[in-house]
Design a protein around this motif. Structure first.
Motif, PDB file in Angstrom:
ATOM      1  N   GLU A   1      52.046  31.727  35.212  1.00  0.00           N
ATOM      2  CA  GLU A   1      53.020  32.324  36.134  1.00  0.00           C
ATOM      3  C   GLU A   1      54.220  32.897  35.384  1.00  0.00           C
ATOM      4  O   GLU A   1      54.736  33.962  35.732  1.00  0.00           O
ATOM      5  N   SER A   2      54.650  32.171  34.354  1.00  0.00           N
ATOM      6  CA  SER A   2      55.817  32.612  33.588  1.00  0.00           C
ATOM      7  C   SER A   2      55.564  33.952  32.906  1.00  0.00           C
ATOM      8  O   SER A   2      56.426  34.843  32.923  1.00  0.00           O
ATOM      9  N   MET A   3      54.375  34.125  32.316  1.00  0.00           N
ATOM     10  CA  MET A   3      54.055  35.382  31.637  1.00  0.00           C
ATOM     11  C   MET A   3      53.978  36.544  32.613  1.00  0.00           C
ATOM     12  O   MET A   3      54.219  37.697  32.253  1.00  0.00           O
ATOM     13  N   LEU A   4      53.659  36.247  33.883  1.00  0.00           N
ATOM     14  CA  LEU A   4      53.512  37.311  34.875  1.00  0.00           C
ATOM     15  C   LEU A   4      54.773  37.522  35.712  1.00  0.00           C
ATOM     16  O   LEU A   4      54.780  38.375  36.604  1.00  0.00           O
ATOM     17  N   ALA A   5      55.818  36.767  35.414  1.00  0.00           N
ATOM     18  CA  ALA A   5      57.037  36.848  36.224  1.00  0.00           C
ATOM     19  C   ALA A   5      57.691  38.220  36.154  1.00  0.00           C
ATOM     20  O   ALA A   5      58.392  38.631  37.085  1.00  0.00           O
ATOM     21  N   ASP A   6      57.461  38.948  35.054  1.00  0.00           N
ATOM     22  CA  ASP A   6      58.059  40.287  34.920  1.00  0.00           C
ATOM     23  C   ASP A   6      57.003  41.386  34.980  1.00  0.00           C
ATOM     24  O   ASP A   6      57.216  42.488  34.469  1.00  0.00           O
ATOM     25  N   LEU A   7      55.871  41.106  35.594  1.00  0.00           N
ATOM     26  CA  LEU A   7      54.818  42.119  35.733  1.00  0.00           C
ATOM     27  C   LEU A   7      55.358  43.313  36.517  1.00  0.00           C
ATOM     28  O   LEU A   7      55.783  43.159  37.673  1.00  0.00           O
ATOM     29  N   PRO A   8      55.349  44.515  35.944  1.00  0.00           N
ATOM     30  CA  PRO A   8      55.954  45.663  36.640  1.00  0.00           C
ATOM     31  C   PRO A   8      55.082  46.224  37.763  1.00  0.00           C
ATOM     32  O   PRO A   8      55.599  46.783  38.726  1.00  0.00           O
ATOM     33  N   GLU A   9      53.752  46.096  37.635  1.00  0.00           N
ATOM     34  CA  GLU A   9      52.859  46.667  38.638  1.00  0.00           C
ATOM     35  C   GLU A   9      52.860  45.831  39.916  1.00  0.00           C
ATOM     36  O   GLU A   9      52.993  44.613  39.891  1.00  0.00           O
ATOM     37  N   LYS A  10      52.685  46.493  41.024  1.00  0.00           N
ATOM     38  CA  LYS A  10      52.606  45.807  42.307  1.00  0.00           C
ATOM     39  C   LYS A  10      51.159  45.383  42.558  1.00  0.00           C
ATOM     40  O   LYS A  10      50.252  46.209  42.497  1.00  0.00           O
ATOM     41  N   LEU A  11      50.943  44.124  42.828  1.00  0.00           N
ATOM     42  CA  LEU A  11      49.609  43.623  43.144  1.00  0.00           C
ATOM     43  C   LEU A  11      49.468  43.422  44.649  1.00  0.00           C
ATOM     44  O   LEU A  11      50.453  43.207  45.355  1.00  0.00           O
ATOM     45  N   GLY A  12      48.238  43.488  45.120  1.00  0.00           N
ATOM     46  CA  GLY A  12      47.967  43.256  46.534  1.00  0.00           C
ATOM     47  C   GLY A  12      47.286  41.919  46.749  1.00  0.00           C
ATOM     48  O   GLY A  12      46.891  41.239  45.803  1.00  0.00           O
ATOM     49  N   GLU A  13      47.129  41.536  48.015  1.00  0.00           N
ATOM     50  CA  GLU A  13      46.470  40.278  48.362  1.00  0.00           C
ATOM     51  C   GLU A  13      44.966  40.490  48.423  1.00  0.00           C
ATOM     52  O   GLU A  13      44.476  41.239  49.272  1.00  0.00           O
ATOM     53  N   THR A  14      44.237  39.842  47.527  1.00  0.00           N
ATOM     54  CA  THR A  14      42.775  40.002  47.521  1.00  0.00           C
ATOM     55  C   THR A  14      42.144  39.321  48.732  1.00  0.00           C
ATOM     56  O   THR A  14      41.081  39.734  49.193  1.00  0.00           O
ATOM     57  N   ILE A  15      42.777  38.268  49.243  1.00  0.00           N
ATOM     58  CA  ILE A  15      42.389  37.653  50.519  1.00  0.00           C
ATOM     59  C   ILE A  15      43.669  37.592  51.354  1.00  0.00           C
ATOM     60  O   ILE A  15      44.483  36.681  51.178  1.00  0.00           O
ATOM     61  N   PRO A  16      43.879  38.541  52.247  1.00  0.00           N
ATOM     62  CA  PRO A  16      45.135  38.587  53.000  1.00  0.00           C
ATOM     63  C   PRO A  16      45.414  37.288  53.757  1.00  0.00           C
ATOM     64  O   PRO A  16      44.515  36.680  54.353  1.00  0.00           O
ATOM     65  N   ASP A  17      46.672  36.848  53.715  1.00  0.00           N
ATOM     66  CA  ASP A  17      47.144  35.656  54.427  1.00  0.00           C
ATOM     67  C   ASP A  17      46.415  34.378  54.012  1.00  0.00           C
ATOM     68  O   ASP A  17      46.358  33.409  54.779  1.00  0.00           O
ATOM     69  N   PHE A  18      45.919  34.353  52.784  1.00  0.00           N
ATOM     70  CA  PHE A  18      45.122  33.224  52.305  1.00  0.00           C
ATOM     71  C   PHE A  18      45.864  31.894  52.456  1.00  0.00           C
ATOM     72  O   PHE A  18      45.323  30.924  52.973  1.00  0.00           O
ATOM     73  N   HIS A  19      47.119  31.848  52.025  1.00  0.00           N
ATOM     74  CA  HIS A  19      47.903  30.617  52.097  1.00  0.00           C
ATOM     75  C   HIS A  19      49.121  30.782  53.005  1.00  0.00           C
ATOM     76  O   HIS A  19      50.176  30.199  52.756  1.00  0.00           O
ATOM     77  N   ASN A  20      48.962  31.557  54.064  1.00  0.00           N
ATOM     78  CA  ASN A  20      50.042  31.798  55.020  1.00  0.00           C
ATOM     79  C   ASN A  20      49.934  30.771  56.145  1.00  0.00           C
ATOM     80  O   ASN A  20      49.032  30.833  56.979  1.00  0.00           O
ATOM     81  N   MET A  21      50.860  29.809  56.172  1.00  0.00           N
ATOM     82  CA  MET A  21      50.775  28.719  57.144  1.00  0.00           C
ATOM     83  C   MET A  21      50.990  29.212  58.571  1.00  0.00           C
ATOM     84  O   MET A  21      50.358  28.707  59.512  1.00  0.00           O
ATOM     85  N   GLU A  22      51.850  30.168  58.760  1.00  0.00           N
ATOM     86  CA  GLU A  22      52.041  30.714  60.109  1.00  0.00           C
ATOM     87  C   GLU A  22      50.747  31.323  60.626  1.00  0.00           C
ATOM     88  O   GLU A  22      50.372  31.135  61.802  1.00  0.00           O
ATOM     89  N   PHE A  23      50.061  32.053  59.770  1.00  0.00           N
ATOM     90  CA  PHE A  23      48.782  32.659  60.151  1.00  0.00           C
ATOM     91  C   PHE A  23      47.753  31.584  60.500  1.00  0.00           C
ATOM     92  O   PHE A  23      47.012  31.710  61.489  1.00  0.00           O
ATOM     93  N   ARG A  24      47.704  30.513  59.715  1.00  0.00           N
ATOM     94  CA  ARG A  24      46.742  29.434  59.985  1.00  0.00           C
ATOM     95  C   ARG A  24      47.057  28.728  61.303  1.00  0.00           C
ATOM     96  O   ARG A  24      46.135  28.315  62.022  1.00  0.00           O
ATOM     97  N   MET A  25      48.343  28.592  61.636  1.00  0.00           N
ATOM     98  CA  MET A  25      48.700  27.994  62.925  1.00  0.00           C
ATOM     99  C   MET A  25      48.337  28.933  64.079  1.00  0.00           C
ATOM    100  O   MET A  25      47.900  28.470  65.144  1.00  0.00           O
ATOM    101  N   THR A  26      48.488  30.227  63.873  1.00  0.00           N
ATOM    102  CA  THR A  26      48.076  31.189  64.902  1.00  0.00           C
ATOM    103  C   THR A  26      46.578  31.066  65.166  1.00  0.00           C
ATOM    104  O   THR A  26      46.124  31.094  66.321  1.00  0.00           O
ATOM    105  N   GLN A  27      45.805  30.936  64.098  1.00  0.00           N
ATOM    106  CA  GLN A  27      44.357  30.762  64.249  1.00  0.00           C
ATOM    107  C   GLN A  27      44.033  29.485  65.019  1.00  0.00           C
ATOM    108  O   GLN A  27      43.148  29.477  65.890  1.00  0.00           O
TER     109      GLN A  27
END
Length: 365
Positions: free
Chosen positions: A137-163
Motif C-alpha cells: 500500500e505504501s508503494m502505491l500511495a503516490d500512484l498517479p494513474e486513476k484505477l477503477g473498481e474491478t468488482i464494484p462495491d466489493f467492500h461497501n457496507m452500505e451496499f451490502r446492507m441495501t442487498q
C-alpha cells in the motif's frame, strides 16, 4: 499439447520453445496453466473469469499501472533482482496484456522460479503478511494513474446492507421468520458499521490502492523464507485500508472455519492480531492518517459483520450466490461469522491498546 492453448499462447510471441503445458489446480476464480519452456523463462497462462471480472480492460489496466509503479519504486531504491519482486505480464503484438479469442480472455505472466507460497497462518507468517501488504500500500500511495473498481462495491457496507434489506423485503425463500431475531441484531449495529462510507463522503477518510484479498497464499517466498512479492492482483483497486487489514484477520485470526456449526469454537486469536498489526503498522505508518489508524479495530469488526450480512442475504434469497453443501449451509455460515463479530467486539479494547503501544513505540524511535 492442447491445440487451443497453443493457439492462445501464439498471441504472446515472447513465449518460445514450449516443452510442456500443465494445469494448475490452485485458485478458485481463474483457470491457470503452467508453461514450461526450453528457454530462460517459464510462464503462467490464465483464462480470466470474465463473469467475475466483467471489465477485463479495466482489470488489466489496474494491474499494469500497479506492477509498473512498483517496479519503478524498487529500481529507484536500488533493489537487487527486481524481476523476482514484481509480476511481469507479457504484451500481445497489439500492445495489450490480454488476448480475447472471441469467447475467453487470456493473459500470460513470467513465472518466478524457485518461489513458493504458504498457507499456514502463524504469528510469524502473520507478521510478514502485515509487513508486506503495508509496504504494498505504501508503494502505491503516490500512484498517479486513476484505477477503477474491478468488482464494484466489493467492500461497501452500505451496499451490502441495501442487498440484505431487499432480500428481507422479498423473502424469496420464505425464511425471514426463522432469522428475524438475527436480522434485528444486525440492524441495531448497521449505522455504526456503515460509518466508513459516511466519513468518506464527508472527506474525512481517504480511499487507497489496496490489494483487497490479503492472505498468506497471495505472497511468494524464496527458498530462505523471505517474501519476494505480492501476487493475485485482480482485486487491486481503490478501497479503504480496512479492506486489507480487516479481511485478513477475519479468516486468519478466527479459531474455526467460516462455516463452523458449533459457534462455541469460534474465537478471535489475539496473537495473530498482534503479529499482523505490528507488521502492518511498521510499513504503513508513514502514509496512514490518524483516523485510519484509530479505526483499524473497526476494520476487524467490519469484515465478519459484512460477511455475516452477505451469507444471510444469500440465505434469504434461496442460496443463489454462494455454493452450499447442505440446505442450511448459508445459515450456519451466518451464525459463525456473526459469532466472530461478537468475539471481535469483546477484543476491541485490547486491540486499541495494542495499537496505541505500537504508535508510541514508533514515536520513540
Amino acid at each position: 499439447m492442447d491445440v487451443e492453448l497453443q493457439n492462445v499462447i501464439a498471441h504472446f510471441p515472447q513465449v518460445k520453445e514450449i516443452r510442456e503445458i500443465e494445469s494448475i489446480q490452485s485458485g478458485l476464480i481463474n483457470r491457470t496453466y503452467g508453461i514450461v519452456t526450453e528457454g530462460a523463462d517459464d510462464y503462467i497462462l490464465q483464462c480470466i473469469n470474465h463473469l467475475v471480472f466483467t471489465n477485463v480492460e479495466l482489470l488489466q489496466h489496474n494491474i499494469e499501472c500497479v506492477t509498473e509503479h512498483i517496479r519503478a519504486k524498487l529500481l529507484e531504491r536500488g533493489e537487487q533482482d527486481v524481476e523476482r519482486k514484481v509480476l511481469r505480464f507479457l504484451p500481445t503484438p497489439e500492445g495489450k496484456t490480454y488476448h480475447f479469442d472471441g469467447a475467453h480472455y487470456w493473459r500470460v505472466c513470467v513465472y518466478i522460479r524457485n518461489s513458493y507460497t504458504q498457507t499456514e497462518v502463524t504469528p510469524d507468517s502473520a507478521y510478514l503478511v502485515g509487513l508486506k501488504f503495508g509496504e504494498f500500500e505504501s508503494m502505491l500511495a503516490d500512484l498517479p494513474e486513476k484505477l477503477g473498481e474491478t468488482i464494484p462495491d466489493f467492500h461497501n457496507m452500505e451496499f451490502r446492507m441495501t442487498q440484505l434489506r431487499e432480500a428481507v423485503s422479498l423473502d424469496k425463500a420464505k425464511r425471514r421468520a426463522k432469522v428475524q431475531a438475527l436480522i434485528d441484531e444486525i440492524e441495531r449495529d448497521a449505522d455504526e458499521m456503515c460509518r466508513a462510507e459516511r466519513l468518506y463522503r464527508e472527506g474525512k477518510l481517504p480511499k487507497r490502492i489496496c490489494h483487497c484479498d490479503t492472505k498468506v497464499s497471495n505472497m511468494l517466498f524464496d527458498a530462505e523464507g523471505k517474501v519476494l512479492c505480492i501476487i493475485d492482483l485482480d482485486t487491486v483497486m481503490p478501497s479503504f485500508v480496512f479492506s486489507d487489514f480487516g479481511d485478513f484477520l477475519r479468516t486468519a485470526a478466527c479459531t474455526a472455519p467460516e462455516d463452523e456449526p458449533d459457534v462455541a469454537k469460534v474465537h478471535f486469536n489475539m496473537d495473530i492480531f498482534r503479529a499482523f498489526a505490528k507488521g502492518y503498522l511498521e510499513s504503513a505508518m508513514s502514509f496512514l492518517t490518524p483516523l485510519e489508524i484509530e479505526m483499524l479495530p473497526y476494520a476487524v469488526r467490519l469484515f465478519p459483520y459484512m460477511q455475516a450480512v452477505r451469507f444471510l442475504t444469500d440465505y434469504l434469497n434461496g442460496d443463489s450466490y454462494y455454493q452450499i453443501q447442505y440446505a442450511e449451509h448459508n445459515y450456519v455460515r451466518t451464525l459463525a461469522q456473526y459469532r466472530l463479530y461478537q468475539e471481535v467486539c469483546k477484543a476491541e479494547p485490547e486491540m486499541c491498546e495494542f495499537i496505541k503501544t505500537q504508535i508510541n513505540a514508533d514515536f520513540r524511535k
